[in-house]
Write an enzyme that holds these catalytic residues in place. Structure first.
Site, PDB file in Angstrom:
ATOM      1  N   HIS A 181      16.471 -57.508 -13.509  1.00 23.15           N
ATOM      2  CA  HIS A 181      16.265 -56.304 -12.683  1.00 23.15           C
ATOM      3  C   HIS A 181      16.999 -55.141 -13.336  1.00 23.15           C
ATOM      4  O   HIS A 181      18.072 -55.313 -13.903  1.00 23.15           O
ATOM      5  CB  HIS A 181      16.810 -56.514 -11.260  1.00 23.15           C
ATOM      6  CG  HIS A 181      16.239 -55.548 -10.282  1.00 23.15           C
ATOM      7  ND1 HIS A 181      16.751 -54.286 -10.117  1.00 23.15           N
ATOM      8  CD2 HIS A 181      15.179 -55.638  -9.451  1.00 23.15           C
ATOM      9  CE1 HIS A 181      16.038 -53.641  -9.197  1.00 23.15           C
ATOM     10  NE2 HIS A 181      15.078 -54.440  -8.775  1.00 23.15           N
TER      11      HIS A 181
ATOM     12  N   ASP B 253      10.909 -61.031  -6.412  1.00 26.24           N
ATOM     13  CA  ASP B 253       9.584 -61.652  -6.605  1.00 26.24           C
ATOM     14  C   ASP B 253       9.632 -63.149  -6.879  1.00 26.24           C
ATOM     15  O   ASP B 253       8.589 -63.798  -6.866  1.00 26.24           O
ATOM     16  CB  ASP B 253       8.877 -60.943  -7.777  1.00 26.24           C
ATOM     17  CG  ASP B 253       8.577 -59.499  -7.416  1.00 26.24           C
ATOM     18  OD1 ASP B 253       9.021 -58.601  -8.153  1.00 26.24           O
ATOM     19  OD2 ASP B 253       7.951 -59.278  -6.368  1.00 26.24           O
TER      20      ASP B 253
HETATM   21  C1  SDX Z   1      10.493 -55.162  -8.963  1.00 27.20           C
HETATM   22  O1  SDX Z   1      13.152 -51.107  -9.819  1.00 27.20           O
HETATM   23  C2  SDX Z   1      13.030 -51.787  -8.672  1.00 27.20           C
HETATM   24  O2  SDX Z   1      13.776 -51.603  -7.802  1.00 27.20           O
HETATM   25  C3  SDX Z   1      11.857 -52.729  -8.630  1.00 27.20           C
HETATM   26  C4  SDX Z   1      11.779 -53.648  -7.422  1.00 27.20           C
HETATM   27  C5  SDX Z   1      11.479 -52.868  -6.135  1.00 27.20           C
HETATM   28  O3  SDX Z   1      11.802 -53.395  -5.072  1.00 27.20           O
HETATM   29  O4  SDX Z   1      10.787 -51.814  -6.233  1.00 27.20           O
HETATM   30  O5  SDX Z   1      12.983 -54.371  -7.298  1.00 27.20           O
HETATM   31  C6  SDX Z   1      10.615 -54.651  -7.573  1.00 27.20           C
HETATM   32  O6  SDX Z   1       9.756 -54.577  -9.741  1.00 27.20           O
HETATM   33  C7  SDX Z   1      11.313 -56.350  -9.383  1.00 27.20           C
HETATM   34  C8  SDX Z   1      11.123 -56.706 -10.887  1.00 27.20           C
HETATM   35  C9  SDX Z   1       9.851 -57.506 -11.044  1.00 27.20           C
HETATM   36  N1  SDX Z   1       9.527 -57.704 -12.476  1.00 27.20           N
HETATM   37  C10 SDX Z   1       9.748 -58.895 -13.065  1.00 27.20           C
HETATM   38  O7  SDX Z   1      10.241 -59.857 -12.521  1.00 27.20           O
HETATM   39  C11 SDX Z   1       9.273 -58.951 -14.518  1.00 27.20           C
HETATM   40  C12 SDX Z   1      10.304 -59.713 -15.369  1.00 27.20           C
HETATM   41  N2  SDX Z   1      11.499 -58.907 -15.498  1.00 27.20           N
HETATM   42  C13 SDX Z   1      11.671 -58.087 -16.694  1.00 27.20           C
HETATM   43  O8  SDX Z   1      10.487 -57.600 -17.231  1.00 27.20           O
HETATM   44  C14 SDX Z   1      12.810 -57.074 -16.568  1.00 27.20           C
HETATM   45  O9  SDX Z   1      13.892 -57.763 -16.131  1.00 27.20           O
HETATM   46  C15 SDX Z   1      12.611 -55.856 -15.701  1.00 27.20           C
HETATM   47  C16 SDX Z   1      11.369 -55.105 -16.049  1.00 27.20           C
HETATM   48  C17 SDX Z   1      12.578 -56.222 -14.251  1.00 27.20           C
HETATM   49  C18 SDX Z   1      13.812 -54.934 -15.932  1.00 27.20           C
HETATM   50  O10 SDX Z   1      13.748 -54.542 -17.245  1.00 27.20           O
HETATM   51  P1  SDX Z   1      14.867 -53.585 -17.893  1.00 27.20           P
HETATM   52  O11 SDX Z   1      15.847 -53.129 -16.900  1.00 27.20           O
HETATM   53  O12 SDX Z   1      14.151 -52.555 -18.693  1.00 27.20           O
HETATM   54  O13 SDX Z   1      15.662 -54.595 -18.777  1.00 27.20           O
HETATM   55  P2  SDX Z   1      15.405 -54.819 -20.312  1.00 27.20           P
HETATM   56  O14 SDX Z   1      13.953 -55.096 -20.533  1.00 27.20           O
HETATM   57  O15 SDX Z   1      16.072 -53.717 -21.060  1.00 27.20           O
HETATM   58  O16 SDX Z   1      16.187 -56.196 -20.536  1.00 27.20           O
HETATM   59  C19 SDX Z   1      17.538 -56.220 -20.932  1.00 27.20           C
HETATM   60  C20 SDX Z   1      17.649 -57.515 -21.761  1.00 27.20           C
HETATM   61  C21 SDX Z   1      16.632 -57.557 -22.914  1.00 27.20           C
HETATM   62  O17 SDX Z   1      17.202 -58.413 -23.907  1.00 27.20           O
HETATM   63  P3  SDX Z   1      17.988 -57.708 -25.167  1.00 27.20           P
HETATM   64  O18 SDX Z   1      17.074 -56.673 -25.751  1.00 27.20           O
HETATM   65  O19 SDX Z   1      19.263 -57.136 -24.569  1.00 27.20           O
HETATM   66  O20 SDX Z   1      18.275 -58.865 -26.108  1.00 27.20           O
HETATM   67  O21 SDX Z   1      17.322 -58.632 -20.914  1.00 27.20           O
HETATM   68  C22 SDX Z   1      16.154 -59.279 -21.412  1.00 27.20           C
HETATM   69  C23 SDX Z   1      15.456 -58.280 -22.312  1.00 27.20           C
HETATM   70  O22 SDX Z   1      14.711 -58.952 -23.314  1.00 27.20           O
HETATM   71  N3  SDX Z   1      15.321 -59.601 -20.232  1.00 27.20           N
HETATM   72  C24 SDX Z   1      14.651 -60.739 -20.069  1.00 27.20           C
HETATM   73  C25 SDX Z   1      14.053 -60.649 -18.797  1.00 27.20           C
HETATM   74  N4  SDX Z   1      14.370 -59.468 -18.237  1.00 27.20           N
HETATM   75  C26 SDX Z   1      15.150 -58.824 -19.134  1.00 27.20           C
HETATM   76  N5  SDX Z   1      14.492 -61.810 -20.868  1.00 27.20           N
HETATM   77  C27 SDX Z   1      13.715 -62.810 -20.366  1.00 27.20           C
HETATM   78  N6  SDX Z   1      13.106 -62.812 -19.168  1.00 27.20           N
HETATM   79  C28 SDX Z   1      13.255 -61.739 -18.349  1.00 27.20           C
HETATM   80  N7  SDX Z   1      12.659 -61.704 -17.165  1.00 27.20           N
END
Ligand code: SDX
Length: 437
Positions: free
Chosen positions: A309, A366
């Protein structure tokens, strides 16, 4: 509003020192006010994804991502799910306080009187292909509301804004149920004046002329909880979209339609359906560690859906409640869902794995929602629609706050990294003139 104290940060740049005010929110969060930055230094800031940027001041929702805190108008969600209905919380988000008994009756009556879809709009459903995803139908139909209901511009009367907000929260619920019925080729079921918001939705989804639907009080209780937990989340992607579109003074319906479209993305509200699809794939494959490895592989676009998140660097407080309700409902209903076992195992492995721990990746709202919806009989292609219905009061509340606060259109700056006029000049010189007059 907190007393904005007069602390300053000093920016040293090109031999000068520029003071920038630091303002403090009511819960102690601090922000650097850079409204004079470009005028006084010629600098702009750059922050892709706005991870470090507050787009506005807001009194609606407070999140502490480190402590896993979520409060609507100051009230913790843990309190609201115990003592309030979704309609109470919708009123709270939009009006700022929980309703009195009379306010609740008036609001419920307004929702009821604004629950019918215009009959000419209803005919649109005859022309959507049966396989159309309900989210595409939803955003289309919400946008079409602008053609059937008066435009809500910021100079309209409060009464008109109240009715339009109630119309969005109520008619969209009917549209969502109609979209589901359309997708299964069944006759539409109309809203009833004698049912509560959530009971009405379940009845419009599942009742049928040949198969009367028994409205289960437990399903109504769970739907109220799920809708409350999804009702608002400060400046998430779709709410930010609502604020950006709304800042151009676009009518309310088009603004909410934009929020619906933003929510449908798999990285946002579409994640609840993506979680189930992923759990099924992992269950079918059987090798859970293979998928954990893929999620950790930087060269692999695979992500663990429902994990991570932007704001929560701890367990999403909504997921705590949803997981408990999910396990309790399945146990009480005698339902065994192998996907719940896969989800539990994934969580157990990930929360001990350095990759996830280092990055503060926990289950988000989710991760368990879809398993609970499945057990309640909600079809997977409706999961994100459920999220959109729940988020309507949040979007409406932010739209109202935005139009009340500022009439400035949202128009960020950029850092240009394209070709320079020098490069273009040289290129033009080398090109022979092709178009001889
Ligand atoms: C919602 O914003 C809100 O408030 C949203 C929400 C709401 O109520 O409106 O809470 C609802 O959208 C919840 C999120 C639902 N989406 C998912 O579950 C999709 C999977 N999650 C990821 O795509 C990700 O965690 C996000 C999109 C939710 C957040 O992405 P960020 O903040 O841009 O984080 P990032 O991509 O910069 O990740 C930081 C690190 C990265 O690794 P490094 O580059 O540091 O090595 O964490 C890793 C990412 O690769 N990472 C994950 C991951 N999420 C982040 N690695 C594996 N699996 C994951 N799910």
């Amino acid at each position: 509003m907190a007393e904005e104290n007069k602390k300053f940060a000093v920016l040293k740049f090109e031999g000068r020192e520029i003071e920038l005010p630091v303002v403090t929110g009511t819960e102690g969060d601090k922000a650097l006010d850079i409204q004079t930055l470009r005028r006084s230094t010629g600098l702009v800031t750059i922050d892709p994804g706005f991870a470090n940027t507050a787009s506005c001041r807001s009194q609606i929702t407070y999140i502490d991502g480190e402590k896993g805190v979520l409060r609507y108008r100051g009230i913790p969600i843990e309190e609201l799910v115990k003592k309030s209905t979704f309609v109470d919380v919708a009123y709270l988000l939009v009006h700022g306080t929980l309703p009195t008994e009379q306010e609740r009756l008036d609001f419920s009556s307004m929702l009821n009187l604004n629950s019918l879809v215009h009959e000419d709009m209803r005919r649109f459903f005859d022309h959507f292909p049966q396989g159309a995803h309900p989210m595409h139908i939803l955003s289309t139909m919400i946008n079409a509301m602008a053609a059937f209901y008066p435009n809500v511009d910021i100079n309209t009367t409060i009464a008109n804004i109240e009715q339009s907000c109630a119309r969005v929260i109520s008619i969209v619920r009917t549209i969502a149920a109609f979209a589901y019925k359309k997708s299964i080729g069944e006759p539409l079921v109309y809203p009833r004046h004698d049912l509560s918001y959530c009971a009405n939705f379940l009845n419009m989804m599942f009742d049928s002329p040949v198969r009367p639907y028994h409205i289960s009080p437990e399903a109504v209780r769970l739907l109220n909880i799920l809708f409350i937990l999804h009702a608002d989340h400060e400046q998430n992607c779709s709410t930010s979209a609502v604020r950006v579109i709304g800042s151009a003074q676009v009518n309310l319906y088009a603004t909410i339609s934009a929020g619906t479209s933003a929510l449908s993305g798999p990285l946002h509200g579409g994640a609840n359906q993506a979680v189930i699809e992923q759990l099924k794939m992992i269950y079918k494959d059987g090798d859970i560690h293979k998928f954990i490895k893929m999620a950790k592989d930087k060269n692999n676009p695979f992500r663990l859906m429902g994990f991570g998140h932007r704001v929560y660097k701890s367990y999403d407080p909504r997921a705590v409640i949803i997981r408990k309700e999910c396990e309790r409902f399945l146990a009480r209903s005698g339902i065994t869902d192998p996907l719940l076992d896969v989800a539990r195992k994934l969580e157990e492995i990930a929360l001990k794995d350095e990759y996830f721990v280092e990055r503060n990746l926990y289950p988000n709202v989710d991760f368990y929602t879809g398993i609970l919806y499945r057990a309640m009989g909600i079809p997977e292609n409706m999961f994100t629609v459920m999220f959109a219905l729940a988020r309507l009061p949040g979007w409406v509340a932010h739209w109202r706050e935005m139009i009340g606060d500022s009439t400035k259109i949202v128009r960020p700056r950029q850092l240009y990294i394209g070709r320079t006029i020098q490069e273009i000049g040289e290129e033009l010189e080398t090109r022979s003139s092709r178009f001889l007059l």
